[in-house]
Design a protein around this motif. Sequence first.
Motif, PDB file in Angstrom:
ATOM      1  N   GLY A  80       0.839  -1.195   0.000  1.00  0.00           N
ATOM      2  CA  GLY A  80       0.000   0.000   0.000  1.00  0.00           C
ATOM      3  C   GLY A  80       0.873   1.243   0.000  1.00  0.00           C
ATOM      4  N   LEU A  81       0.355   2.318  -0.562  1.00  0.00           N
ATOM      5  CA  LEU A  81       1.066   3.594  -0.499  1.00  0.00           C
ATOM      6  C   LEU A  81       0.073   4.742  -0.413  1.00  0.00           C
ATOM      7  N   MET A  82       0.588   5.889   0.015  1.00  0.00           N
ATOM      8  CA  MET A  82      -0.242   7.080   0.184  1.00  0.00           C
ATOM      9  C   MET A  82       0.639   8.301  -0.031  1.00  0.00           C
ATOM     10  N   GLU A  83       0.081   9.329  -0.678  1.00  0.00           N
ATOM     11  CA  GLU A  83       0.844  10.541  -0.947  1.00  0.00           C
ATOM     12  C   GLU A  83       0.180  11.757  -0.315  1.00  0.00           C
ATOM     13  N   SER A  84       1.004  12.768  -0.024  1.00  0.00           N
ATOM     14  CA  SER A  84       0.501  13.950   0.663  1.00  0.00           C
ATOM     15  C   SER A  84      -0.159  14.957  -0.269  1.00  0.00           C
TER      16      SER A  84
END
Length: 346
Positions: A80-84
């Motif tokens: 999983g990944l998430m960006e600001s």
Amino acid sequence: MNSGFIIAHAGAGLYSERREHSAKDACAKACMHAKLELEATSNAIAAAVAAVKVLEDSPVCNAGTGSNLTVNGEVECEAGLMESQTGMAASVGVCKDYKYPSELCSRLLKKRKLPKSHGRIPPSMIVSHGVSEFLKEEGFPTNSNEDLKTDGSRKQYEKWKQFLEDDVKIPTAQDTVGAICIDPSGEFCVCCSSGGILLKSTGRIGSSAIPGHGFWLDRHMNATGSSTFATCMTGTGEHISNTNFALRCSNLMLHTEDEVQVLESLIREFWEHPSSKYIPNLSLGFIFAKMEAFTGSQSRRLTYGFANSSPAMAIGHMKTNSKKPHVLITRNHDKPYTISVASGRL
């Protein structure tokens, strides 16, 4: 130009002398690959994925190639990944035929930003057959499930499968990997990847694929500036999910000046949670980074570190203007946990 920053981990667990060297080497390479990506593209997402792909390639890590095998002897990866910049996340689960699930998350995130016909909404998570179809649609070269197994993972499977049949207690080997990258403009990306617990049930989705559980980031704006926080977990996935650990950690760490006290409280609550008595061999580790930017100033304050209540954890970190990363293995010995917090300027 402002500097970027990378912090990565190869998992919380047990490290023999041989595995310690390999894990530290993997963390160092992960940081250097992320540094080169940031220098070339100034893109936090690309850098975080570059770091995690190194760890997915390392047979010492439980991610990608060499992942723990399920009770049926297969590799089922997740990431999983998430960006600001947008606050968007993407994740995959039960990935059986591609060795870089982190890369699939990056592509899925790009697809989320594109409109679909007839008002349809692109998915934020795909699993199992959906992952296989996505690989075909996007033209990724697939790997057979056998390609993702190593001699070490096969031997470990046979050993512990026999212990299972003999009714011997099995240790919970997790060793999820992850990275947090900050680009020179101050944008974040957090990415994690895992092969899951040893002899896990087929189809199991762990915390590494679930935003707010195994990873999270958030940004708070106010009159004096902004604060951005990201964290990435490793350890007993079911309990991490049950406690929404990454989200709770972010909510508290964003607004505190005493990070150590908050981390001590979080770890204590993790162990004392009512559901913990149902889970043997509890384990927890995480990395984090917080950046505070101030209105009218070019300077940004960076706070970063790690915490773990497992016997050991492998970590690497560096700024992009550094020549080489700092890597280490924590050793808790008889202590209940280790917490390390550092601060500086970006």
